[in-house]
Design an enzyme around this catalytic site. Structure first.
Site, mmCIF file in Angstrom:
data_model
loop_
_atom_site.group_PDB
_atom_site.id
_atom_site.type_symbol
_atom_site.label_atom_id
_atom_site.label_comp_id
_atom_site.label_asym_id
_atom_site.label_seq_id
_atom_site.Cartn_x
_atom_site.Cartn_y
_atom_site.Cartn_z
ATOM 1 N N CYS A 132 12.679 4.855 5.273
ATOM 2 C CA CYS A 132 12.185 5.082 6.722
ATOM 3 C C CYS A 132 11.231 4.258 7.160
ATOM 4 C CB CYS A 132 11.847 6.552 6.752
ATOM 5 S SG CYS A 132 11.325 7.153 8.439
ATOM 6 N N CYS A 135 8.299 5.580 9.232
ATOM 7 C CA CYS A 135 7.231 6.491 8.645
ATOM 8 C C CYS A 135 6.558 5.578 7.761
ATOM 9 C CB CYS A 135 8.213 7.650 7.437
ATOM 10 S SG CYS A 135 9.749 8.398 8.243
ATOM 11 N N ASP A 136 6.971 4.662 6.994
ATOM 12 C CA ASP A 136 6.179 3.893 5.996
ATOM 13 C C ASP A 136 5.875 2.359 6.407
ATOM 14 O OD1 ASP A 136 6.305 6.176 4.567
ATOM 15 O OD2 ASP A 136 8.208 5.691 3.806
#
Ligand code: NAP
Length: 306
Positions: A132, A135-136
């Site tokens: 992701c 997200c990261d």
């Protein structure tokens, strides 16, 4: 309490079903294991959903959809639906570990990212390996990351990662992309993205944290170890359809077979969105699936429960 419909999955397909069904006055409960928005909710920007000429942030779009469903009275809850059974006219389901009864079910559980299955992968998930970028991505500011895959997900997220990473290496096993042309053109024109085509990742190495990838050129057969701080895997998805085994017909890959009205071979059970066998997996088509299923289930409830 017996629900009119329980919806498993909170991506655009499931939430659209919730909007339509709740607006029709039905008693609707939706379970979303990801806490809101499915895969679309983790996509930084969506540029091809109609009505947003500048694109729309995935999390924001999904927040609005969920707010709309709740506004019409849908009960949106965290948790995963782990089992579905049909007994007489009613479905008995387990959602977030608790037992519920419902007259119908809409299965909108989407897909999960497929792992690559190479040595080292298990060791470095969450320690340099991510599924992701939204997200990261920010964890890799100024660093070197690789993205693996040649579909729309890999190409979209490789572009997104250039916001943070100093260098993005796109590793794809062929010299043709599976992604759409709009995405391909943007990636090819992006000077921050280095293409490594005809290449596969053979191994992931590190010491507690991912440090390098062994990449093999499938044309020359030569392998090379390249240093990376992170790798984002976008090599396709696995449909989340296991609980429907025995209730719905599945393709060899596990996608749910539906009729045009999203119904399955078990009456009262519908499937929508990416988990369904279909031609095009997009937010626009997921929303269409969700609307059709809600319409069809209203008819089902009238015919079977009034
Ligand atoms: P996908 O289209 O199935 O692409 C998966 C990619 O991973 C392919 O390029 C495939 O290579 C590669 N791959 C698969 N197994 C591999 C392995 N073992 N080793 C190396 N590479 C491997 O998946 P996706 O990109 O996640 O897209 C899923 C669906 O969502 C698609 O319908 C897509 O159009 C849609 N989507 C659309 C957008 C958008 O429109 N902006 C964004 C995201 C997703 P090959 O090409 O050689 O098979």
């Amino acid at each position: 309490m017996i629900h009119d419909v329980i919806i498993a999955g909170g991506g655009p397909a499931g939430v659209t079903s919730a909007i339509y069904a709740a607006r029709a006055g039905l008693k609707v409960k939706l379970f979303d294991p990801m806490g809101g928005g499915g895969q679309a909710g983790t996509t930084n920007m969506i540029y091809n959903y109609p009505g947003f000429p500048q694109g729309v942030s995935g999390p924001e779009l999904m927040e609005f959809m969920i707010e709309q469903a709740k506004g019409f009275g849908a009960d949106v809850d965290f948790g995963e639906v782990s089992s579905v059974k049909k007994e007489n006219h009613l479905f008995s389901i387990t959602g977030d570990g608790k037992h519920y009864e419902t007259k119908s079910v809409i299965w909108a559980a989407g897909t999960s990212p497929r792992p690559l299955g190479v040595p080292g992968e298990d060791e470095f998930i969450g320690r340099g390996i991510s599924f992701c970028a939204t997200c990261d991505g920010a964890l890799f500011r100024g660093k070197t990351v690789a993205v693996v895959g040649g579909g729309d997900s890999a190409l979209t997220e490789a572009q997104f990662l250039t916001r943070y990473a100093g260098r993005v290496i796109l590793v794809h096993r062929r010299d043709q992309f599976r992604a759409g042309l709009a995405n391909i053109n943007k990636v090819v024109e992006n000077s921050c993205i280095t293409l490594r085509l005809n290449s596969t990742v053979e191994e992931m190495k590190g010491n507690g944290q991912l440090k390098s990838l062994v990449v093999r050129n499938v044309k020359t057969g030569k392998s090379e170890e390249i240093e990376v701080d992170g790798v984002f895997l976008y090599v396709g998805s696995v449909p989340n359809s296991t609980p429907l085994d025995g209730l719905a017909d599945l393709t060899a890959n596990g996608y749910v077979k539906t009729r045009e009205d999203m119904s399955t071979r078990t009456s009262g059970l519908f499937a929508v969105g990416d988990v369904r066998e279909k031609l095009l997996r997009q937010v626009a088509t997921a929303v269409g699936d969700g609307a059709v299923a809600a319409w069809a289930l209203e008819k089902y409830l009238i015919e079977n429960f009034r």
